[in-house]
Design a protein around this motif. Structure first.
Motif, PDB file in Angstrom:
ATOM      1  N   ARG A  59      37.923  52.393  96.875  1.00 20.88           N
ATOM      2  CA  ARG A  59      38.707  52.313  98.118  1.00 20.88           C
ATOM      3  C   ARG A  59      40.012  51.565  97.880  1.00 20.88           C
ATOM      4  O   ARG A  59      41.077  51.983  98.340  1.00 20.88           O
ATOM      5  N   GLY A  60      39.925  50.451  97.162  1.00 21.91           N
ATOM      6  CA  GLY A  60      41.113  49.640  96.910  1.00 21.91           C
ATOM      7  C   GLY A  60      42.172  50.355  96.091  1.00 21.91           C
ATOM      8  O   GLY A  60      43.365  50.121  96.257  1.00 21.91           O
ATOM      9  N   LEU A  61      41.732  51.235  95.204  1.00 25.64           N
ATOM     10  CA  LEU A  61      42.666  51.980  94.359  1.00 25.64           C
ATOM     11  C   LEU A  61      43.066  53.318  94.965  1.00 25.64           C
ATOM     12  O   LEU A  61      43.873  54.037  94.389  1.00 25.64           O
ATOM     13  N   GLY A  62      42.475  53.661  96.108  1.00 23.11           N
ATOM     14  CA  GLY A  62      42.729  54.971  96.690  1.00 23.11           C
ATOM     15  C   GLY A  62      42.144  56.088  95.841  1.00 23.11           C
ATOM     16  O   GLY A  62      42.697  57.183  95.770  1.00 23.11           O
ATOM     17  N   GLU A  63      41.017  55.809  95.197  1.00 26.60           N
ATOM     18  CA  GLU A  63      40.398  56.758  94.266  1.00 26.60           C
ATOM     19  C   GLU A  63      38.978  57.130  94.689  1.00 26.60           C
ATOM     20  O   GLU A  63      38.136  57.450  93.846  1.00 26.60           O
ATOM     21  N   VAL A  64      38.703  57.101  95.980  1.00 27.72           N
ATOM     22  CA  VAL A  64      37.360  57.394  96.483  1.00 27.72           C
ATOM     23  C   VAL A  64      36.877  58.763  96.005  1.00 27.72           C
ATOM     24  O   VAL A  64      35.689  58.956  95.742  1.00 27.72           O
ATOM     25  N   HIS A  65      37.802  59.682  95.838  1.00 25.25           N
ATOM     26  CA  HIS A  65      37.441  61.036  95.390  1.00 25.25           C
ATOM     27  C   HIS A  65      36.813  61.049  93.990  1.00 25.25           C
ATOM     28  O   HIS A  65      36.189  62.024  93.603  1.00 25.25           O
ATOM     29  N   ARG A  66      36.960  59.964  93.249  1.00 25.44           N
ATOM     30  CA  ARG A  66      36.391  59.910  91.896  1.00 25.44           C
ATOM     31  C   ARG A  66      34.907  59.562  91.891  1.00 25.44           C
ATOM     32  O   ARG A  66      34.242  59.692  90.876  1.00 25.44           O
ATOM     33  N   LEU A  67      34.394  59.107  93.033  1.00 24.75           N
ATOM     34  CA  LEU A  67      32.961  58.851  93.159  1.00 24.75           C
ATOM     35  C   LEU A  67      32.318  60.056  93.840  1.00 24.75           C
ATOM     36  O   LEU A  67      32.961  60.736  94.627  1.00 24.75           O
ATOM     37  N   PRO A  68      31.027  60.292  93.565  1.00 27.32           N
ATOM     38  CA  PRO A  68      30.354  61.408  94.245  1.00 27.32           C
ATOM     39  C   PRO A  68      30.386  61.196  95.758  1.00 27.32           C
ATOM     40  O   PRO A  68      30.306  60.067  96.238  1.00 27.32           O
ATOM     41  N   GLN A  69      30.504  62.298  96.482  1.00 28.78           N
ATOM     42  CA  GLN A  69      30.475  62.220  97.938  1.00 28.78           C
ATOM     43  C   GLN A  69      29.081  61.763  98.363  1.00 28.78           C
ATOM     44  O   GLN A  69      28.083  62.311  97.934  1.00 28.78           O
TER      45      GLN A  69
END
Length: 131
Positions: A59-69
């Motif tokens: 979340r902090g890096l704006g990279e939530v898409h890199r974790l599985p939904q």
């Protein structure tokens, strides 16, 4: 790194930890579990801390898409992890946890490391404009 080492590290750089209460992640234990999840017991506390950390990091890096939904399987696995009931994970739950933690480790390993950060920008108080 221990909490003491972290305090010394930031102190040498003229900074302080954001909170007096600091804890460390046991990512080595998590990594060992990831290497052989069938034969090794789940270090539930370390995995729970890692899961929470990786979500915050993403979340902090704006990279939530890199974790599985996240899905109901993740929710169920998390509840069992929180209750230290990992032995009751279904194969789908264990797979979901392994995928999430593996993606989190990959995200962590992709983070840039700054050994000697230097910022010469001085902001005008209240203006938010570099001078």
């Amino acid at each position: 790194m221990t909490v003491r080492q972290a305090r010394m590290y930031v102190s040498r750089r003229g900074r302080r930890l954001a909170t007096s209460e600091a804890s460390t992640l046991e990512l080595t234990r998590v990594q060992h579990w990831l290497e052989d999840p069938v034969r090794r017991g789940v270090p539930s506390g370390a995995v729970l801390d890692a899961w929470n950390f990786f979500e915050d990091l993403a979340r902090g890096l704006g990279e939530v898409h890199r974790l599985p939904q996240q899905s109901a399987v993740h929710d169920s696995a998390y509840e069992k992890l929180f209750g230290d009931e990992c032995a009751a994970w279904t194969p789908a739950e264990q797979r979901a946890v392994l995928e999430l933690i593996t993606a989190g480790v990959e995200l962590w390993n992709s983070c840039p490391v700054s050994v000697r950060p230097r910022s010469r920008i001085v902001f005008d108080s209240g203006q938010g404009v570099p001078r």
